[in-house]
Each structure stands twice: as C-alpha cells, then as structure tokens.
Enzyme design. Structure first.
Site: not given
Ligand code: GLC
Length: 649
Positions: A140, A251, A283, A325, A394-395, A519
């Site tokens: 990821d 994850q 994160d 975030e 990046h998202d 992405r």
C-alpha cells in the site's frame, strides 16, 4: 492543575532514572509537571478500569523519560528555539512537498543532491512518503509497515536518513515522516507471531474464532476500499482466525484497547521524534479505535488516544508537531484539534481536505458557491493550529463535503456528485479532464477520483489532441489551483511532479502489485530530463515550474500569508469568482480567482464594502498590473481562469 500525589510520584521517577539537575532537565521536569495531571486523566479514561492500569501507567512515564534522555543535544536546542519562536509552523515561510523517495530520485542518499532543486523552487519542508520496511508486493505504497524502526533497504538506511536530516537542518529545512498507527503489515513480527498462535500478540490485533463478532462489526462499518478489498475482516489460515483489516486485507488493525499496543506505538513515535522529525504525520487517526455498532471512525476514544499522545510528546519532544491525517467532513475534522478543555491540545495540523475537494468542485462547475457554503465550518479552526493546504496528494480526491453545503448552493447533492464524478473521469462529453473513479461502492454509488493535477486540469487531453490553446488553458488552471491553495493559509504541500505538470502515468497497470489501485496513476516516476525542461522556454514544464515558483515567492515575501486565522471571504458578487482577503496588522492582500472558462467581472463595490476607498491603488503581485478602485458600476475584469493577488498600496 497541581496534583501533589501525581507530582510526587513523578519526582520519584526522576530519581529512579538518575536525571541530573541541569537546565534542560529542569525544563523537561517542569513540562512534565505541567502535563502530568492531563496525562493521568487521559490515561485513566482509556485504561483506568484495568487491574493492571498502574503498571502500564508507569510504563508510559518511563517511555516519556527515556525519550527525553535519548534526545540529542541538537534536537533539545531546536526544541527550545522553536518554543521561543512562537508557533513555527504558522509561518508564511514554510512551504512543503510530498514525494516517494524511490520514484523521485531513487534513494535517500540521492536526495541530498536534490536539496538544491527544492531550494530553487522555494520548498523547505519535505514529506518523505513512507520509508520504513514494507513488503515488496503487499505494501500500500509503504502504508503496510513490517518494521517501524528500519528504513526499507530500497530507500537506504537509518544512517542515510540521519545524514539527510543533518543536511536539511543545516539549511533550515523541515522533515515530515509518517507513523502508521492504525495497522501493521501482515508481515510485521507482531502479526506473524499472532498468526503462529502467540496469545500475547493476538491481543495486539482484533482476532476472532468465527464470524459472529466480525459480522457484528461489519453491520455498521463502511468499506474503505470496496472494489479492491471489500469488508473489514480477513480470514488468516494459519491461526484459523478472522482478523480485522479495515484497509487492505494485508493491513492488520492494531487493538488500542490493549495498553501494550499504546506503549509500543508511543515509543515508536518517540523513535521518529529523535530521528529529527519536525512534523509527524499520523496516518488514518480516525480509525484507531473501534466499537461494535459504530462506523469505527472518529470515535471519542480515538480523540482521547491522540490527546494522550500529544501531551506525552509536548513533554519529551516538544519541537515535533503532530499532523492528524483525518480525511473527514469539516465538523469532524475540527475535533482533531481538540475539544472542550482539550481544544488546541490534540493534533497541531490537519489536512484541509474539504477545501481541496471544493477547489476541484469549483473548477468543474465554474461556480464557487459550494466552496463558500463550506467556509463557516472550515473557519472554526482554533488559533495556533493549522492546515495542510494542497491541490493533490498521493491519495484520491474524496467528495466528502456535506450534502447541506451542496444544497445551500442550490444543487441536488446526488446529481451534483454524479456530475463531478463524470466530469473528472472523462464521461462528461465537454470535459477535458482525464482521471478515473477510485473506490467505487456499488451499494452506495459513492466514488472518489484519481488523476494528476495536470491531467485533471486538461493538459493530457490537450497534448494528445495537439491543441495549443487548450495546453495554455490547462496551465492557467494548474496555476489557479496552486495559487488558491498556496495563499489560503496553512502549510502548502505540493505533490511531486505537479511542479512540472506531470500527467497520468499508466504504467502501474503492468505491475501486479499496483494494478488493482489506480491511485498509482498519479504517483509519477520522475524523469529528470523532463524536469530539466523547466529551464527551456516555451515548454509546459517551464510555464508550470516558474509559475509555481513565483506563487511560492509571493507567499514567502509577505507574513500576511502566514496562518493566524487571518482570512476573510469576500461577498459573492459573482458566483464564478472566489475571493478571500488575507490580513495582518495594517496589511491586506485581496486574492481573487476566476474558476470559470468565461471572461468575468466583479464590481469594485466588492472592494469598497471591505473598506477600500475609491481611487485607491491595488497592485497585482502576480502580473505587476496596477489597478485603481473604481465606483460601484465599474468593474475588475478577469479572463478565464485568471487570478489576481492585489496588495493595497
Ligand atoms: C492513509 C494513506 C493512504 C493509505 C491509508 C491506509 O489514508 O494516505 O494512502 O492507503 O492511510 O494506510
């Protein structure tokens, strides 16, 4: 709030740890004393009901003390310098860029040679996307961490990172790294041990023998990656258990009801602080606490955990700020700055994701009303906290702003979002944007948007169709979007590649480890020959780079652009124009942006009602043009996608 018992306990801890009474130690001891009652209170709310609460509390205090003991002399000095300076990250002089080290320049070592490139553009704050060890395939983008304390060998070593940080500090640059608090990779030592049946580590995660609890959770949990990783649990064959995996199936979500997890991660936070991190990007903090029957996002306990972290950090490593975030609606995001007695004592920084998405909304519709409708909520940010402002990262771009805002602007929320998705994914006939839908949820029809800044602004389409006017227009749009976010207030963080107008990169489709996640189309591999074109007249690289650099220069020249909650929105005299005023003491700068493809006008009354006198001079810092404030039936004209940065003379 002085509490003698707690204080005394602490003094005893200092003796046990052998801390001598020199200046810095006294400072530390005082900070600790000032925070101890809050730390105790927050800790007790989370873990006070447990029989072993006291021993874990002691572990936390020891962790804080050790973090300070291990902090280098240089970092301790910087801590004090930062504290003396006021709140350093509110300054107009901080401008950042976020990038993948390997895709940007190969390795951390090579990055040292690129520091001049950042200087040239005016960047002094670097966000290195995750660099800690992560499996080659199921990573990821590095957010599935298999070792929190080891730099992945593909980027270099901890020693390389320290050396880079030294060079950056010499130049007065700032460093941001991620901590992935919510989960580990399934290849992390803890997950491996849990999978092998080790009870201690099974308690680090959410693991269940059958589907009954997972089903209970999933009833109310939304899917985060509905197309590529539906559901929130994954069956682990080795242990024969269902493991909570909110993001990708590899994850594993950490279980913060277990204080051992908290202590391990707090210690990791300090490890990063002592590497020299200036802002720690936490994160996905919205997800760190789960409770059955809820969405498992933004829960009160998640805030308690973040507040507890903040109080520990401000004792031992106060120079490190925390960025949460959380990509959530404005009302929810405010809570990450702390609420009630803890207002201003949680995260220091948050992403202004709502505003980012609203810029894309305004660009698609040519209408700024939804953006304006959201400001009431966005402006609730407490003084001293700040935003990351950005156009791309990046998202994906989530259209998470509230329906009420869309309604207030006179649109139907469902149709409006449908238009946005069609506009940016290229389904809408008249659109030159080339992006793609991400995270499509067939059950709810929700979707987010992938695509690079340049491609979403039409550069890819224009180059493909060889239409010079469209190339020029897309560059105007890129600079409009960048100026709007760089001058808004907060720390602007550019996404690498955008400074040279990189369009989508479709090579990810050929890579098995990436093809399921679009992405990657907007996470370019930098071609330095292309970036060199920034020096060649007439290229799009040059136009975008020099334009971006100039906007940054303007921001850095005027303290007015720092973030002291010093922004006021202009009245909507023309729905195509977004206008905000930045002010500091007697200085005022009017920033106006035409988000539409039309020539538009705005009456000078819009300025007069904000106190500008007729006949007053305004200088456009962007074009150099001088304007004179006219009377009510005279206008300021703006070309399609033009913006002006008007400073009162
Ligand atoms: C954050 C990251 C995103 C990642 C997710 C899971 O939202 O920005 O890239 O996929 O967390 O770690």
């Amino acid at each position: 709030m002085y509490q003698p018992n707690l204080h005394q306990h602490l003094i005893k801890k200092f003796h046990e740890a052998g801390i001598v009474q020199n200046g810095q130690d006294v400072d530390f001891a005082m900070r600790f004393s000032a925070n101890i009652s809050m730390i105790h209170e927050l800790y007790s709310k989370m873990y006070g009901h447990r029989a072993d609460a006291e021993s874990w509390y002691n572990r936390i205090l020891t962790t804080i003390i050790n973090a300070f003991k291990e902090r280098s002399e240089i970092l301790r000095k910087l801590d004090l310098q930062k504290l003396d300076k006021g709140i350093w990250f509110l300054s107009n002089e901080v401008v950042g860029m976020s990038f993948y080290v390997d895709r940007f320049c190969g390795s951390i070592k090579n990055l040292e040679e690129k520091l001049d490139y950042f200087d040239e553009l005016g960047i002094n704050f670097l966000h290195l996307m995750p660099i800690m060890e992560s499996p080659e395939e199921e990573s990821d983008g590095g957010y599935a961490v298999s070792d929190f304390r080891n730099v992945d060998k593909k980027f270099g070593t901890i020693a390389d990172l320290r050396s880079l940080d030294d060079k950056m500090k010499e130049k007065g640059m700032f460093l941001m790294l991620d901590i992935v608090l919510n989960h580990t990779s399934s290849q992390h030592e803890w997950a491996i041990k849990a999978s092998e049946g080790d009870q201690k580590y099974q308690n680090y995660f959410y693991m269940y023998d059958d589907r009954s609890v997972p089903d209970g959770f999933e009833n109310s949990m939304p899917d985060i990656f509905p197309d590529s990783s539906p559901g929130s649990f994954t069956f682990d064959k080795k242990s024969g258990k269902w493991v909570m995996t909110v993001f990708n199936h590899y994850q594993w979500d950490l279980n913060y009801t277990n204080p051992a997890v908290f202590v391990e991660m707090l210690d990791t936070i300090f490890f990063y602080a002592n590497l020299g991190v200036d802002i720690l990007r936490i994160d996905a903090p919205a997800f760190i606490y789960k409770a059955i029957g809820t969405t498992c996002q933004n829960l009160p306990e998640a805030h308690i955990l973040l507040q507890l972290i903040k109080h520990c950090v401000q004792v031992a490593t106060p120079g490190m700020a925390l960025l949460g975030e959380a990509i959530v609606a404005p009302k929810e995001i405010m809570k990450y700055f702390g609420t009630g007695r803890f207002r201003g004592s949680e995260c220091d920084v948050a992403y202004n994701a709502t505003h980012m998405a609203l810029q894309w909304d305004a660009l698609a519709t040519g209408d700024t009303r939804v953006m304006l409708a959201a400001q009431h909520d966005i402006l609730q940010k407490p003084y001293g906290a700040t935003w990351i402002t950005y156009t791309r990262c990046h998202d994906d771009i989530g259209l998470g702003y509230e329906d009420a805002m869309i309604q207030q602007a006179g649109f139907n929320p469902f149709e409006h979002r449908m238009f946005m998705k069609n506009y940016y994914s290229g389904k809408y006939r008249d659109s030159v944007a080339k992006g793609a839908l991400f995270g499509v949820n067939p059950k709810t029809n929700d979707a987010r948007i992938s695509g690079s800044l340049a491609s979403l602004c039409g550069l890819e389409y224009a180059v493909e169709h060889k239409i010079q006017d469209l190339v020029d227009m897309s560059i105007d749009k890129i600079l409009l979007m960048q100026a709007h976010s760089i001058l808004l207030g907060g720390i602007p963080v550019l996404f690498y590649g955008d400074e040279c107008g990189y369009t989508n990169d479709y090579s990810y489709l050929m890579d098995r480890a990436k093809s399921y996640d679009n992405r990657w189309m907007h996470r370019p591999i930098i071609d330095w020959k292309k970036n060199d074109k920034r020096k060649k007249k007439g290229t799009s690289e040059q136009a975008v780079f020099t334009g971006t650099k100039k906007i940054i220069e303007i921001r850095k020249k005027y303290p007015t652009f720092g973030d002291y909650n010093n922004i006021e929105w202009m009245s909507p005299h023309n729905i195509h124009i977004a206008g905000y005023i930045r002010y500091k003491e007697a200085d005022r700068i009017f920033c106006l942006f035409n988000f539409s493809s039309k020539d538009v006008q705005i009456t000078w009354y819009a300025f007069r009602e904000k106190g500008c006198k007729q006949g007053m001079e305004l200088q456009d810092l962007w074009s150099g043009t001088e304007y004179i404030v006219g009377n009510d039936n005279q206008h300021l004209d703006l070309k399609p996608y033009q913006f002006v940065i008007l400073k009162e003379a």
